[in-house]
Design a protein around this motif. Structure first.
Motif, PDB file in Angstrom:
ATOM      1  N   GLY A 168       0.811  -1.207   0.000  1.00  0.00           N
ATOM      2  CA  GLY A 168       0.000   0.000   0.000  1.00  0.00           C
ATOM      3  C   GLY A 168       0.843   1.255   0.000  1.00  0.00           C
ATOM      4  O   GLY A 168       1.973   1.269  -0.491  1.00  0.00           O
ATOM      5  N   THR A 169       0.289   2.335   0.558  1.00  0.00           N
ATOM      6  CA  THR A 169       0.975   3.630   0.566  1.00  0.00           C
ATOM      7  C   THR A 169       0.719   4.349   1.879  1.00  0.00           C
ATOM      8  O   THR A 169      -0.247   4.070   2.602  1.00  0.00           O
ATOM      9  CB  THR A 169       0.487   4.531  -0.586  1.00  0.00           C
ATOM     10  N   PHE A 170       1.590   5.310   2.172  1.00  0.00           N
ATOM     11  CA  PHE A 170       1.415   6.227   3.288  1.00  0.00           C
ATOM     12  C   PHE A 170       1.621   7.637   2.748  1.00  0.00           C
ATOM     13  O   PHE A 170       2.595   7.910   2.042  1.00  0.00           O
ATOM     14  CB  PHE A 170       2.440   5.944   4.394  1.00  0.00           C
ATOM     15  N   PHE A 171       0.698   8.551   3.069  1.00  0.00           N
ATOM     16  CA  PHE A 171       0.792   9.933   2.612  1.00  0.00           C
ATOM     17  C   PHE A 171       0.559  10.866   3.784  1.00  0.00           C
ATOM     18  O   PHE A 171      -0.385  10.684   4.564  1.00  0.00           O
ATOM     19  CB  PHE A 171      -0.235  10.197   1.508  1.00  0.00           C
ATOM     20  N   GLN A 208      -9.857   3.786  -2.519  1.00  0.00           N
ATOM     21  CA  GLN A 208      -9.051   4.592  -3.434  1.00  0.00           C
ATOM     22  C   GLN A 208      -8.904   3.833  -4.748  1.00  0.00           C
ATOM     23  O   GLN A 208      -8.655   2.628  -4.751  1.00  0.00           O
ATOM     24  CB  GLN A 208      -7.671   4.856  -2.829  1.00  0.00           C
ATOM     25  N   TRP A 209      -9.050   4.544  -5.857  1.00  0.00           N
ATOM     26  CA  TRP A 209      -8.997   3.952  -7.188  1.00  0.00           C
ATOM     27  C   TRP A 209      -7.869   4.623  -7.979  1.00  0.00           C
ATOM     28  O   TRP A 209      -7.924   5.819  -8.229  1.00  0.00           O
ATOM     29  CB  TRP A 209     -10.315   4.163  -7.934  1.00  0.00           C
ATOM     30  N   ASP A 212      -5.321  -0.039  -9.752  1.00  0.00           N
ATOM     31  CA  ASP A 212      -5.394  -0.670  -8.441  1.00  0.00           C
ATOM     32  C   ASP A 212      -6.647  -0.188  -7.728  1.00  0.00           C
ATOM     33  O   ASP A 212      -7.205   0.872  -8.055  1.00  0.00           O
ATOM     34  CB  ASP A 212      -4.151  -0.325  -7.609  1.00  0.00           C
ATOM     35  N   VAL A 213      -7.082  -0.966  -6.749  1.00  0.00           N
ATOM     36  CA  VAL A 213      -8.127  -0.571  -5.810  1.00  0.00           C
ATOM     37  C   VAL A 213      -7.585  -0.829  -4.416  1.00  0.00           C
ATOM     38  O   VAL A 213      -7.037  -1.903  -4.150  1.00  0.00           O
ATOM     39  CB  VAL A 213      -9.431  -1.359  -6.026  1.00  0.00           C
ATOM     40  N   SER A 214      -7.729   0.155  -3.534  1.00  0.00           N
ATOM     41  CA  SER A 214      -7.164   0.029  -2.198  1.00  0.00           C
ATOM     42  C   SER A 214      -8.178   0.453  -1.140  1.00  0.00           C
ATOM     43  O   SER A 214      -8.991   1.356  -1.360  1.00  0.00           O
ATOM     44  CB  SER A 214      -5.912   0.912  -2.046  1.00  0.00           C
ATOM     45  N   LEU A 215      -8.101  -0.188   0.019  1.00  0.00           N
ATOM     46  CA  LEU A 215      -8.773   0.324   1.199  1.00  0.00           C
ATOM     47  C   LEU A 215      -7.968   1.507   1.725  1.00  0.00           C
ATOM     48  O   LEU A 215      -6.740   1.484   1.691  1.00  0.00           O
ATOM     49  CB  LEU A 215      -8.851  -0.758   2.276  1.00  0.00           C
ATOM     50  N   LEU A 270      -4.281   0.141   1.705  1.00  0.00           N
ATOM     51  CA  LEU A 270      -3.965  -1.286   1.652  1.00  0.00           C
ATOM     52  C   LEU A 270      -4.454  -1.800   0.306  1.00  0.00           C
ATOM     53  O   LEU A 270      -5.653  -1.811   0.034  1.00  0.00           O
ATOM     54  CB  LEU A 270      -4.647  -2.014   2.809  1.00  0.00           C
ATOM     55  N   SER A 271      -3.520  -2.211  -0.559  1.00  0.00           N
ATOM     56  CA  SER A 271      -3.807  -2.537  -1.944  1.00  0.00           C
ATOM     57  C   SER A 271      -4.415  -3.929  -2.101  1.00  0.00           C
ATOM     58  O   SER A 271      -3.788  -4.937  -1.761  1.00  0.00           O
ATOM     59  CB  SER A 271      -2.523  -2.445  -2.776  1.00  0.00           C
ATOM     60  N   ALA A 272      -5.635  -3.986  -2.648  1.00  0.00           N
ATOM     61  CA  ALA A 272      -6.266  -5.276  -2.926  1.00  0.00           C
ATOM     62  C   ALA A 272      -5.498  -6.021  -4.018  1.00  0.00           C
ATOM     63  O   ALA A 272      -5.342  -7.247  -3.953  1.00  0.00           O
ATOM     64  CB  ALA A 272      -7.720  -5.055  -3.357  1.00  0.00           C
TER      65      ALA A 272
END
Length: 273
Positions: free
Chosen positions: A58-61, A136-137, A114-117, A93-95
């Motif tokens: 996933g990512t952190f921003f 997030q899309w 991607d689709v992420s929570l 969190l990347s599906a």
């Protein structure tokens, strides 16, 4: 404080697609036509710190806007003009990445990258914290560095109920021959329904001077397109590090208050570390 108050901090404005590299930047903005409100007078300076960090799943921003970063402590201005802040931290969190790890195969979803929570904590001077949670899309569109969208629930502790907030962000880098690059970036956020009624307490000078303000959260729209030139490349010093230009702020029903609008251009300088 910029017009990002009560807007999703993911804010999408600098959220790269999930496959992007880590990025950190510092920004200085100055404008002359803000509203006279608890954030300050019509002329303000904003200092913004941003960092984007991808991780395996996933990512952190993180970003924070600081109003009046250079204001001396003895200046006769509103408290928020002495380092008043607005910002937040978002986690995704990347599906797709988790699915690829489990299946052992690469997934190709075409234009859908991607689709992420996602979950976000937003922090606001004088108000405290509110939360966003949803999806997030990340999209793959030719010609764009990134295009992203969010569909989230906005949960403000001071208002009853929740709201559905949808948003989008983009960045496009356009080479101007071998001279420099023009960057068109920005975001738009729409709080669709408003979030109900509630009260906020202000205590500027101790508990003896507290004021309770009743409010009803209205639907809102905010957008901040940026128009920047790579001035480092233009000066033949370095590429993709120093930018200058204009950020235009469009805020309708700002602070979720009906009829409170704020529209202005801000001079902007950005240093991408």
């Amino acid at each position: 404080m910029k017009g990002r108050l009560f807007i999703s901090a993911f804010v999408l404005c600098t959220s790269w697609a999930s496959a992007a590299a880590a990025d950190t930047s510092l920004e200085i903005l100055h404008g002359w036509n803000y509203n006279n409100d608890f954030n300050g007078a019509k002329e303000r300076t904003i200092y913004t710190v941003k960092t984007f960090q991808p991780w395996q799943y996933g990512t952190f921003f993180l970003y924070y806007d600081i109003t009046g970063p250079f204001t001396p402590p003895d200046s006769k201005v509103l408290p928020n003009e002495k380092g008043g802040f607005f910002g937040g931290q978002s986690f995704t969190l990347s599906a797709k990445r988790i699915g690829e790890k489990i299946s052992g195969e690469k997934w190709d979803w075409g234009a859908l990258g991607d689709v992420s929570l996602r979950y976000e904590m937003e922090h606001v001077s004088k108000f405290g914290m509110l939360m966003y949670y949803g999806l997030q899309w990340d999209l793959k569109i030719p010609g764009f560095d990134f295009v992203a969208a969010t569909t989230v629930i906005r949960d403000d502790w001071s208002l009853k109920g929740v709201d559905l907030q949808i948003g989008g962000a983009w960045q496009m880098t356009i080479p101007l021959g071998n001279i420099t690059d023009f960057v068109f970036a920005g975001f738009v956020q729409w709080g669709m329904f408003g979030e109900g009624s509630g009260a906020i307490e202000f205590c500027d000078d101790g508990v003896d001077k507290c004021v309770h303000v009743q409010q009803k959260g209205a639907p809102f729209v905010t957008s901040q397109p940026q128009f920047l030139l790579d001035v480092g490349k233009l000066a033949r010093i370095t590429d993709r590090h120093f930018y200058a230009g204009i950020e235009y702020q469009i805020a309708l029903n700002r602070y979720l208050q009906k009829g409170v609008n704020e529209n202005l251009a801000q001079v902007m300088f950005k240093w991408a570390l």
